[in-house]
Scaffold this motif. Structure first.
Motif, short mmCIF file in Angstrom:
data_model
loop_
_atom_site.label_atom_id
_atom_site.label_comp_id
_atom_site.label_asym_id
_atom_site.label_seq_id
_atom_site.Cartn_x
_atom_site.Cartn_y
_atom_site.Cartn_z
N GLN A 175 29.27 38.50 6.83
CA GLN A 175 30.71 38.52 6.65
C GLN A 175 31.34 39.69 7.41
O GLN A 175 32.45 39.57 7.94
N PHE A 176 30.63 40.80 7.47
CA PHE A 176 31.15 41.98 8.18
C PHE A 176 31.26 41.70 9.67
O PHE A 176 32.24 42.10 10.31
N CYS B 170 34.30 39.78 10.29
CA CYS B 170 35.46 40.66 10.16
C CYS B 170 35.70 41.47 11.43
O CYS B 170 36.83 41.54 11.93
N ARG C 263 25.65 48.09 10.14
CA ARG C 263 25.77 47.39 8.86
C ARG C 263 24.50 47.55 8.02
O ARG C 263 23.40 47.31 8.50
N GLU D 109 29.30 49.44 7.37
CA GLU D 109 29.29 48.81 6.05
C GLU D 109 28.00 49.25 5.37
O GLU D 109 26.93 49.20 5.97
N ASN E 158 33.66 44.79 -4.32
CA ASN E 158 32.78 43.63 -4.33
C ASN E 158 33.41 42.50 -3.51
O ASN E 158 34.55 42.59 -3.09
N MET F 34 32.53 41.33 -0.55
CA MET F 34 32.50 41.44 0.90
C MET F 34 31.13 41.18 1.50
O MET F 34 31.00 41.03 2.72
N ALA F 35 30.10 41.15 0.66
CA ALA F 35 28.74 40.96 1.18
C ALA F 35 27.90 40.13 0.21
O ALA F 35 26.71 40.36 0.05
N LYS F 36 28.53 39.15 -0.43
CA LYS F 36 27.84 38.35 -1.44
C LYS F 36 26.69 37.56 -0.82
O LYS F 36 26.83 36.99 0.27
N ASP G 210 26.18 40.21 -5.68
CA ASP G 210 27.51 40.55 -5.15
C ASP G 210 27.63 42.06 -5.12
O ASP G 210 28.21 42.68 -6.01
N ARG H 249 33.37 49.64 3.46
CA ARG H 249 33.61 49.42 4.89
C ARG H 249 34.44 50.57 5.41
O ARG H 249 35.48 50.89 4.82
#
Length: 220
Positions: free
Chosen positions: A27-28, A31, A122, A153, A198, A200-202, A207, A212
């Motif tokens: 997800q990062f 982004c 990350r 992250e 929470n 952002m990286a599930k 979770d 970041r």
């Protein structure tokens, strides 16, 4: 982290990346792709099996990545060949070492040919102990040029008690406020963005609470 525990940690990740070839981008990564210009060169520090570096490259970004694990780098190179991924190069080395960093950054600068370079890290900071974090930040600060930005992250201290999908390896849950203080007061960065929480990286049942941080190198 002692020399013995550091070696055990390296062995864990070698074994992990020998069998784990998941290549869905994080997800990062998605982004950051909305933050950078289309021709930006990406230097990933702590690339794991290359899932994010490969995705950056698939979107047309020249990428240069480094990881300590030999198995991770082998996976990166094998995947790049099998999937015909261009624009990517992978280096095995210690990101806390200025000599190792210079190898990957020199490659990026040579191939950038005047294009912007960004740095990306990350889920790395929480894998370093306090001394390694300071060595990494000092080396990165010295190697980056004024105006360049680094995207972090990492697991924050609030994540320590939460459920984990993977266990059995070293984690140091980062105090984000101390991390930001070091960036701005010791290593010459301005903080452009910081968020902890929470969602952002599930991953499956996990979770995590992550931070970041986007930090730009100043002239100091």
């Amino acid at each position: 982290m002692t020399e013995t525990s550091s070696e055990l940690n390296r062995q864990y990740w070698d074994a992990f990346y020998r069998t784990n070839h998941r290549h869905t981008p994080s997800q990062f990564c998605a982004c950051i792709l909305t933050e950078i210009e289309p021709d930006t060169v990406v230097v990933e520090l702590g690339s794991g099996n290359g899932r994010d570096s490969h995705y950056f490259a698939s979107q047309g970004h020249i990428t240069a990545a480094m990881d300590l694990s030999k198995e991770a780098i082998k996976s990166c190179e094998d995947q790049a060949r099998s999937r015909n991924i261009e624009h990517s190069a992978f280096f095995q080395g210690d990101i806390t070492s200025r000599k190792s960093l210079d190898r990957v950054i020199s490659y990026a600068r040579k191939n950038a040919k005047g294009k912007d370079i960004v740095f990306y890290s990350r889920f790395v900071m929480h894998s370093l102990d306090d001394d390694q974090e300071l060595a990494f930040m000092a080396s990165v600060s010295e190697a980056m040029q004024t105006g360049e930005i680094i995207y972090f992250e990492f697991r924050s201290k609030e994540d320590a008690s939460l459920r984990k999908h993977y266990g059995g390896h070293y984690r140091r849950y980062v105090d984000t406020e101390i991390f930001l203080h070091l960036l701005t007061n010791k290593f010459g960065f301005d903080i452009e963005y910081s968020l902890t929480g929470n969602g952002m990286a599930k991953y499956r049942e996990e979770d995590p609470c992550v931070s970041r941080v986007f930090a730009r190198k100043t002239g100091t």
